[in-house]
Write a protein that holds these residues in place. Structure first.
Motif, short mmCIF file in Angstrom:
data_model
loop_
_atom_site.label_atom_id
_atom_site.label_comp_id
_atom_site.label_asym_id
_atom_site.label_seq_id
_atom_site.Cartn_x
_atom_site.Cartn_y
_atom_site.Cartn_z
N GLY A 125 41.31 52.13 36.76
CA GLY A 125 40.49 52.93 35.86
C GLY A 125 40.86 52.64 34.41
N ARG A 126 39.96 52.93 33.49
CA ARG A 126 40.22 52.67 32.06
C ARG A 126 39.69 53.84 31.25
NH1 ARG A 126 38.24 47.85 34.26
NH2 ARG A 126 39.69 46.10 34.16
N GLN A 127 40.36 54.11 30.15
CA GLN A 127 39.91 55.19 29.27
C GLN A 127 40.45 54.94 27.87
OE1 GLN A 127 41.63 59.02 29.93
NE2 GLN A 127 39.84 60.10 29.15
N GLY A 128 39.69 55.29 26.85
CA GLY A 128 40.20 55.22 25.47
C GLY A 128 40.26 53.81 24.92
N GLN A 129 41.18 53.59 23.97
CA GLN A 129 41.29 52.29 23.30
C GLN A 129 42.06 51.32 24.19
OE1 GLN A 129 39.86 51.54 20.23
NE2 GLN A 129 38.89 53.50 20.64
N THR A 130 41.36 50.65 25.07
CA THR A 130 42.06 49.80 26.05
C THR A 130 42.33 48.40 25.53
OG1 THR A 130 39.96 49.07 26.95
CG2 THR A 130 40.95 51.00 27.98
N GLY A 131 41.63 48.02 24.41
CA GLY A 131 41.74 46.64 23.95
C GLY A 131 40.91 45.75 24.84
N PRO A 132 40.75 44.46 24.43
CA PRO A 132 39.94 43.57 25.27
C PRO A 132 40.59 43.34 26.62
CG PRO A 132 40.92 42.38 23.42
CD PRO A 132 41.29 43.82 23.24
N ARG A 133 39.77 42.96 27.58
CA ARG A 133 40.26 42.77 28.94
C ARG A 133 41.09 41.49 29.05
NH1 ARG A 133 39.82 40.84 33.98
NH2 ARG A 133 39.24 42.25 35.68
N GLU A 134 42.20 41.59 29.73
CA GLU A 134 43.00 40.38 29.98
C GLU A 134 42.47 39.73 31.24
OE1 GLU A 134 47.11 40.16 29.73
OE2 GLU A 134 47.29 41.79 28.27
N ARG A 135 42.36 38.40 31.21
CA ARG A 135 41.78 37.68 32.34
C ARG A 135 42.52 37.95 33.65
NH1 ARG A 135 37.79 33.65 32.52
NH2 ARG A 135 36.79 35.43 31.66
N LYS A 136 43.86 38.03 33.59
CA LYS A 136 44.60 38.15 34.86
C LYS A 136 44.54 39.56 35.48
CE LYS A 136 49.25 38.65 32.83
NZ LYS A 136 49.49 40.01 32.87
N THR A 137 43.93 40.50 34.75
CA THR A 137 43.78 41.85 35.29
C THR A 137 42.97 41.84 36.59
OG1 THR A 137 43.80 42.85 33.10
CG2 THR A 137 42.71 44.11 34.83
N ALA A 197 37.17 33.65 45.43
CA ALA A 197 38.27 33.62 44.46
C ALA A 197 38.83 32.20 44.33
CB ALA A 197 39.36 34.60 44.90
N LYS A 198 38.90 31.50 45.46
CA LYS A 198 39.40 30.12 45.44
C LYS A 198 38.48 29.26 44.58
CE LYS A 198 41.84 29.24 49.50
NZ LYS A 198 41.69 29.20 50.92
N ALA A 199 37.17 29.43 44.74
CA ALA A 199 36.21 28.58 44.03
C ALA A 199 36.11 28.94 42.55
CB ALA A 199 34.84 28.70 44.70
N LEU A 200 36.18 30.23 42.23
CA LEU A 200 35.91 30.66 40.85
C LEU A 200 37.19 30.76 40.01
CD1 LEU A 200 33.25 33.35 41.77
CD2 LEU A 200 32.82 31.14 40.70
N GLY A 201 38.31 30.94 40.67
CA GLY A 201 39.62 30.91 40.01
C GLY A 201 39.70 31.77 38.76
N ASP A 202 40.32 31.22 37.72
CA ASP A 202 40.54 31.98 36.49
C ASP A 202 39.35 31.93 35.53
OD1 ASP A 202 42.98 32.84 37.34
OD2 ASP A 202 44.08 31.17 36.43
N GLU A 203 38.20 31.40 36.00
CA GLU A 203 37.01 31.31 35.15
C GLU A 203 36.28 32.65 35.05
OE1 GLU A 203 36.24 28.38 33.54
OE2 GLU A 203 38.22 27.96 34.37
N VAL A 204 36.66 33.61 35.90
CA VAL A 204 35.92 34.88 35.95
C VAL A 204 36.88 36.07 35.87
CG1 VAL A 204 33.99 33.96 37.31
CG2 VAL A 204 36.02 34.86 38.47
N ASP A 205 36.32 37.24 35.55
CA ASP A 205 37.08 38.50 35.65
C ASP A 205 36.80 39.10 37.02
OD1 ASP A 205 37.98 38.41 32.96
OD2 ASP A 205 36.03 39.15 32.29
#
Ligand code: NAD
Length: 270
Positions: free
Chosen positions: A188-200, A139-147
């Motif tokens: 968990g996710r279901q239905g119209q979730t919209g695009p993923r937010e990076r900070k999720t 997490a330290k190395a990849l930071g906010d570049e990944v989900d």
């Protein structure tokens, strides 16, 4: 060293009895099952598939606790809070493997750790605790570049979700990435979730059959993906860790040290 096992009739309790049987220092001296359990009165060894150990299962730690050197508890949050109360009253060090505590339970545990050495770890496996460290490094190395996503699978009998181990992985991710798990976790996710937010920080839970415990932390980037996976193949990995934690907590008690420790402390990974 005399050990009491609380939750002795459970899956982890029986595995503990089997491994304690061959431990050079720790000795099963009291075995506690749920009041009303058909295990009460039976020999703990016989229940665990061994020959008789000479330790009869009782339905309360209260009478046994004084004669112990430490207590290992793998039961339910409610039963563990009672164990804690008895250990506090008798100054007994305790190893807690139970998961699913509420925040008020955790507050009580924290304040008890002002008087006792306690090891509390949702997963006692040595390799899982190494995975925690690897998750932090990644997490330290990849930071906010990944989900980041946490995926876990367990047997059909497990009553809490996500697993304590998955929650711990989420906490490590949140701490390392400067996020707030309460706000950023998605279960968990279901239905119209919209695009993923990076900070999720996403959690997925699978329950089925007799899966002992599997955890993956996925770091998904634009052109590549890193997955750190641990698969437990036997409960013995948790028990080996719990016995190391027992030696650790007994040593702290001997040195008159108190505090709330986890497996990173036990394994010297901090
Ligand atoms: P289980 O349901 O097989 O066993 C729990 C046992 O506790 C049952 O036999 C139940 O009757 C008993 N119990 C309930 N109330 C009690 C009481 N008042 N006194 C004594 N015993 C009581 O579950 P399990 O798979 O053995 O897991 C037990 C706990 O440990 C769960 O919270 C689980 O999530 C956790 N766990 C932790 C680790 C770890 O490494 N920390 C590993 C596996 C499981």
């Amino acid at each position: 060293m005399k050990v009491a096992v609380v939750g002795v009739a459970g899956r982890m309790g029986r595995a503990l009895v089997r491994l304690l049987d061959t431990h050079p220092i720790l000795e099963l001296s009291a075995a506690v099952a749920r009041p009303g359990s058909s295990a009460v009165g039976r020999d703990a060894g016989e229940l665990a598939g061994l020959t008789d150990t000479g330790v009869s299962i009782v339905d309360s730690l209260a009478d046994a606790v004084q004669a112990m050197d430490l207590v290992i508890d793998f039961s339910t949050p409610e039963a563990t809070m009672e164990t804690l109360r008895l250990c506090l009253a008798d100054s007994q060090p305790v190893v807690i493997g139970t998961t699913g505590f509420t925040q008020p339970d955790l507050d009580t545990l924290n304040s008890a750790a002002g008087q006792l050495p306690i090891v509390l770890a949702p997963n006692m496996s040595v390799a899982v605790n190494l995975t925690f460290k690897l998750v932090e490094i990644a997490a330290k190395a990849l930071g906010d570049e990944v989900d980041v996503e946490v995926i876990e699978a367990h047997h059909r009998h497990k009553v809490d979700a996500p697993s304590g181990t998955a929650v711990r992985m989420g906490e490590i991710l949140a701490d390392t990435l400067g996020r707030n798990l309460e706000q950023d976790a998605v279960y968990g996710r279901q239905g119209q979730t919209g695009p993923r937010e990076r900070k999720t920080i996403g959690f997925s839970t699978i329950r089925g059959g007799e899966i002992i415990g599997e955890h993956t932390v996925m770091f998904a980037g634009a052109g590549e993906r890193l997955e750190l996976t641990h698969r437990a193949q036997s409960r013995d990995s948790f028990v080996e860790g719990a016995l190391r934690a027992a030696m650790f907590v007994a040593d702290k008690h001997e040195q008159k040290q108190v505090g709330l420790f986890d497996m990173q402390d036990v394994l010297g990974l901090r």
